[in-house]
Design a protein around this motif. Structure first.
Motif, PDB file in Angstrom:
ATOM      1  N   ILE A   1      32.790  48.750  12.598  1.00 11.14           N
ATOM      2  CA  ILE A   1      33.201  48.060  11.369  1.00 11.14           C
ATOM      3  C   ILE A   1      32.790  48.866  10.137  1.00 11.14           C
ATOM      4  O   ILE A   1      33.575  49.017   9.185  1.00 11.14           O
ATOM      5  CB  ILE A   1      32.605  46.636  11.307  1.00 11.14           C
ATOM      6  N   GLU A   2      31.585  49.407  10.156  1.00  7.70           N
ATOM      7  CA  GLU A   2      31.124  50.225   9.026  1.00  7.70           C
ATOM      8  C   GLU A   2      32.019  51.445   8.847  1.00  7.70           C
ATOM      9  O   GLU A   2      32.359  51.837   7.721  1.00  7.70           O
ATOM     10  CB  GLU A   2      29.667  50.653   9.230  1.00  7.70           C
TER      11      GLU A   2
ATOM     12  N   GLU B   1      35.429  50.326   7.429  1.00  6.67           N
ATOM     13  CA  GLU B   1      35.297  50.062   5.994  1.00  6.67           C
ATOM     14  C   GLU B   1      35.289  51.358   5.196  1.00  6.67           C
ATOM     15  O   GLU B   1      35.922  51.462   4.133  1.00  6.67           O
ATOM     16  CB  GLU B   1      34.013  49.277   5.715  1.00  6.67           C
ATOM     17  N   ALA B   2      34.550  52.359   5.713  1.00  7.08           N
ATOM     18  CA  ALA B   2      34.449  53.639   5.009  1.00  7.08           C
ATOM     19  C   ALA B   2      35.805  54.333   4.933  1.00  7.08           C
ATOM     20  O   ALA B   2      36.167  54.916   3.898  1.00  7.08           O
ATOM     21  CB  ALA B   2      33.425  54.533   5.702  1.00  7.08           C
TER      22      ALA B   2
ATOM     23  N   CYS C   1      38.859  52.893   5.029  1.00  5.96           N
ATOM     24  CA  CYS C   1      39.728  52.157   4.090  1.00  5.96           C
ATOM     25  C   CYS C   1      39.331  52.439   2.645  1.00  5.96           C
ATOM     26  O   CYS C   1      40.195  52.638   1.779  1.00  5.96           O
ATOM     27  CB  CYS C   1      39.656  50.657   4.381  1.00  5.96           C
ATOM     28  N   ARG C   2      38.042  52.467   2.394  1.00  7.88           N
ATOM     29  CA  ARG C   2      37.567  52.722   1.035  1.00  7.88           C
ATOM     30  C   ARG C   2      37.964  54.117   0.563  1.00  7.88           C
ATOM     31  O   ARG C   2      38.449  54.301  -0.561  1.00  7.88           O
ATOM     32  CB  ARG C   2      36.048  52.552   0.984  1.00  7.88           C
TER      33      ARG C   2
ATOM     34  N   LYS D   1      44.853  48.873   5.429  1.00  4.67           N
ATOM     35  CA  LYS D   1      44.301  47.693   6.097  1.00  4.67           C
ATOM     36  C   LYS D   1      44.032  48.032   7.555  1.00  4.67           C
ATOM     37  O   LYS D   1      44.695  48.911   8.137  1.00  4.67           O
ATOM     38  CB  LYS D   1      45.273  46.517   6.023  1.00  4.67           C
TER      39      LYS D   1
ATOM     40  N   CYS E   1      45.344  42.912  11.821  1.00  4.88           N
ATOM     41  CA  CYS E   1      45.661  43.679  10.614  1.00  4.88           C
ATOM     42  C   CYS E   1      46.694  42.941   9.760  1.00  4.88           C
ATOM     43  O   CYS E   1      46.534  42.816   8.536  1.00  4.88           O
ATOM     44  CB  CYS E   1      46.174  45.063  11.000  1.00  4.88           C
TER      45      CYS E   1
ATOM     46  N   ARG F   1      40.207  41.823   1.223  1.00  2.91           N
ATOM     47  CA  ARG F   1      39.751  42.253   2.558  1.00  2.91           C
ATOM     48  C   ARG F   1      40.484  43.518   2.989  1.00  2.91           C
ATOM     49  O   ARG F   1      41.678  43.662   2.752  1.00  2.91           O
ATOM     50  CB  ARG F   1      39.987  41.145   3.589  1.00  2.91           C
ATOM     51  N   SER F   2      39.756  44.404   3.638  1.00  3.82           N
ATOM     52  CA  SER F   2      40.363  45.632   4.145  1.00  3.82           C
ATOM     53  C   SER F   2      40.440  45.640   5.668  1.00  3.82           C
ATOM     54  O   SER F   2      41.119  46.487   6.239  1.00  3.82           O
ATOM     55  CB  SER F   2      39.575  46.858   3.672  1.00  3.82           C
ATOM     56  N   TRP F   3      39.741  44.731   6.347  1.00  2.28           N
ATOM     57  CA  TRP F   3      39.772  44.700   7.814  1.00  2.28           C
ATOM     58  C   TRP F   3      39.603  43.270   8.321  1.00  2.28           C
ATOM     59  O   TRP F   3      39.120  42.383   7.602  1.00  2.28           O
ATOM     60  CB  TRP F   3      38.676  45.580   8.417  1.00  2.28           C
TER      61      TRP F   3
END
Length: 610
Positions: free
Chosen positions: A226-227, A230-231, A233-234, A248, A275, A284-286
């Motif tokens: 998950i981390e 997130e990285a 997508c960011r 996403k 998704c 939200r990204s995920w």
């Protein structure tokens, strides 16, 4: 309906041709007339009956709902209108639930015995490669090689008894078509290569694929995934720097105790469902897949498969919720609301079917149906001599993409010979943000034609007050959330909205009032109308009449509406509160200590208030 001999002759020809071929009526129904054997194979259907059940017998049913575009619009936007052909892509879901994408050539033609038809020739993806080859834009694996590798990986996990250590991740670049439109295809390809590089950097030991234009997938160790997601997508979002084009992700964790329960294809289908569930959520990204998402997907499928039948058979009922004027306590209008009473699943609430119909671009059918039923109801009220109250109807922003809503309403008004003042048009605030300029023009058209336009759910968005600079509304419906959280802060906000609206010459209505305390407060700050459970829930019209009689809610007259609309724009906070009482059987008078009322009442006769 084609006869058996014609169908047999068509199959004898089209089943011999390479690729999937579909013949569709060139009218608004887009009814499928024929699908050859190869197309049935693409959709994992054993026969025509299975394919017809899957697609509901229309081209719309062949395509993922959120990506549906009418065939005539595909030619207009992507093809050569004068030649009636276009190349396009469309995503679809097979009978076994797998997601695929087809490349197609669309041709409009005329055939003897069939009339005007669309011929859809579905071809293999131009990026397909033999297993083991990479995809030529990004250098990543293509779909065939990827799924082969992942299935081998799953089998090795099963043999080694270490299932569940890895998970499936699906990525989607939302609105990638917009990026290509803004910057060109070459820049779009460059973006895809950069996304591939970001994925490689964050998942160096994972199996990664570029499945098609805007979708990527990978298998990764579940610890810390998950981390990492997130990285990714960011980093991609910062690189694009456009809030409407974002990356996403959906993640599916396989059951460690039963790792072989899902194939590679089905595992990534679950990740895609996760998704897709957040495509419209900017916060939200995920998301991770849950069983609820699967149930929601099944519910969505039920709505899409049965909506037309529900309209035909009258399962969609029109309920009415009373609107009461605070100055008089009289019934001054109603809102028409759709309820689905299904013989198999019972009552489906609006939140179960309205968003689905909006995503599928079918909401115009529902809204047109509501307008028709409201017109019929108003006509019946007039003919029977009952007091006629204005009724508000809701329009979705998606309506303006599929039909001309003003024309829909005008046809109903002409059909039932109704004054335009009987129908009020409600448009949600959130809709105005999506395509503001277009809706601004459409709202102006409605108002010039003589209809009142109301902004629904005012205060629910982030740009409420900015919206008022560009849009001209006759009334604001204050979002019920302010009364749901009824405290000092919400009181101050409601008060400021009412005062601002009066200064702009805009009427106010508060939704969601449930208690006497809330009603007293709204009256004290000058909010003109109230809609909420305190006065009545949405109900069928006959039940509403009984309810209003039992609650002694009398209907206001058209003359009273005219007079009180004038009074409603006065700022009552500049003087003493207003009280209203019946003086005698012949008239009603306002007892006031506010000079502003005197000025208005000079032009309002006693008969206007009767």
């Amino acid at each position: 309906m084609l006869d058996e001999k014609t169908i047999e002759e068509l199959h004898s020809y089209y089943d011999r041709l390479p690729g999937g071929i579909c013949l569709v009526k060139a009218d608004d129904s887009e009814e499928i007339l024929l699908a050859n054997a190869e197309l049935l194979n693409y959709y994992q259907c054993a026969n025509w009956q299975e394919f017809k059940e899957l697609t509901r017998g229309t081209y719309r049913g062949m395509v993922e709902a959120s990506d549906y575009i009418p065939l005539k619009d595909i030619v207009r936007v992507k093809g050569q209108p004068e030649a009636n052909y276009a190349y396009f892509q469309f995503p679809y879901r097979t009978r076994e639930g797998h997601f695929n994408k087809g490349n197609a050539l669309l041709i409009r033609t005329t055939q003897k015995g069939l009339g005007d038809i669309w011929s859809i020739n579905v071809m293999k993806s131009k990026y397909s490669r033999a297993p083991g080859e990479t995809e030529n834009i990004t250098g990543l694996l293509g779909g065939t090689a990827f799924y082969k590798r992942v299935n081998e990986h799953i089998q090795m996990e099963k043999i080694d008894g270490i299932g569940g250590l890895y998970c499936s991740v699906y990525f989607n670049l939302t609105n990638f078509k917009l990026y290509n439109s803004n910057y060109g295809i070459e820049q779009g390809d460059e973006l895809l290569r950069k996304v591939a590089d970001v994925l490689r950097a964050h998942f160096p030991y994972s199996i990664i694929a570029h499945l098609n234009a805007d979708n990527f997938a990978l298998v990764a160790p579940r610890d810390g995934v998950i981390e990492q997601v997130e990285a990714v997508c960011r980093e991609v979002d910062e690189m694009i720097d456009n809030f409407s084009i974002t990356l996403k992700a959906g993640v599916f964790f396989r059951d460690p105790d039963n790792p072989s329960e899902y194939t590679a294809n089905s595992a990534f289908d679950m990740a895609k469902i996760a998704c897709d569930s957040i495509k419209g959520d900017a916060s939200r990204s995920w998301a991770t897949y849950t069983e609820t998402m699967g149930k929601n997907l099944a519910a969505r499928a039920y709505v899409l498969e049965n909506f037309d039948r529900a309209l035909r058979n009258g399962y969609i009922k029109i309920f009415y919720q009373p609107v009461v004027r605070t100055l008089t306590g009289k019934l001054c209008g109603m809102e028409a609301l759709a309820r689905w009473e299904d013989p198999e699943r019972g009552r489906l609430t609006p939140d179960m079917f309205v968003p689905v119909l909006e995503d599928a671009k079918l909401i115009y059918k529902l809204d047109s149906y509501v307008v028709e039923q409201v017109g019929k109801r108003l006509h019946t009220m007039e003919d029977s001599g009952m007091p006629v109250l204005p009724i508000s109807v809701n329009l979705s922003s998606a309506d303006f993409d599929q039909v001309d809503p003003l024309d829909v309403v005008e046809r109903v008004v002409r059909k039932y010979r109704l004054p335009r003042s009987y129908i009020r048009i409600e448009i949600t605030e959130s809709a105005l943000v999506k395509d503001g300029k277009k809706l601004q023009r459409e709202i102006d058209r409605f108002r010039k034609a003589g209809y009142q336009c109301w902004m629904d759910d005012f205060g629910s968005g982030y740009s409420s007050f900015n919206v008022l600079q560009n849009f001209h509304f006759d009334e604001l419906k204050i979002d019920m959330a302010f009364l749901r959280n009824f405290n000092d802060q919400s009181r101050k906000i409601i008060k400021s909205i009412v005062l601002m609206a009066k200064s702009l010459g805009v009427h106010t209505l508060a939704e969601g009032a449930e208690t006497q305390e809330q009603v007293d407060f709204l009256r004290s700050v000058g909010c003109e109308k109230i809609q909420g459970y305190f006065y009545g829930r949405p109900m069928k019209y006959d039940d509403l009449r009984v309810h209003c009689r039992d609650k002694n809610l009398r209907e206001e007259t058209r003359q009273e509406e005219f007079a009180y609309d004038k009074l409603g724009l006065i700022n009552v906070l500049t003087g003493a509160p207003v009280a209203l009482c019946a003086v005698n059987d012949k008239s009603m008078r306002i007892l006031y200590e506010n000079d502003a009322y005197k000025k208005v009442l000079e032009d309002v006769s006693v008969s206007d208030l009767r």
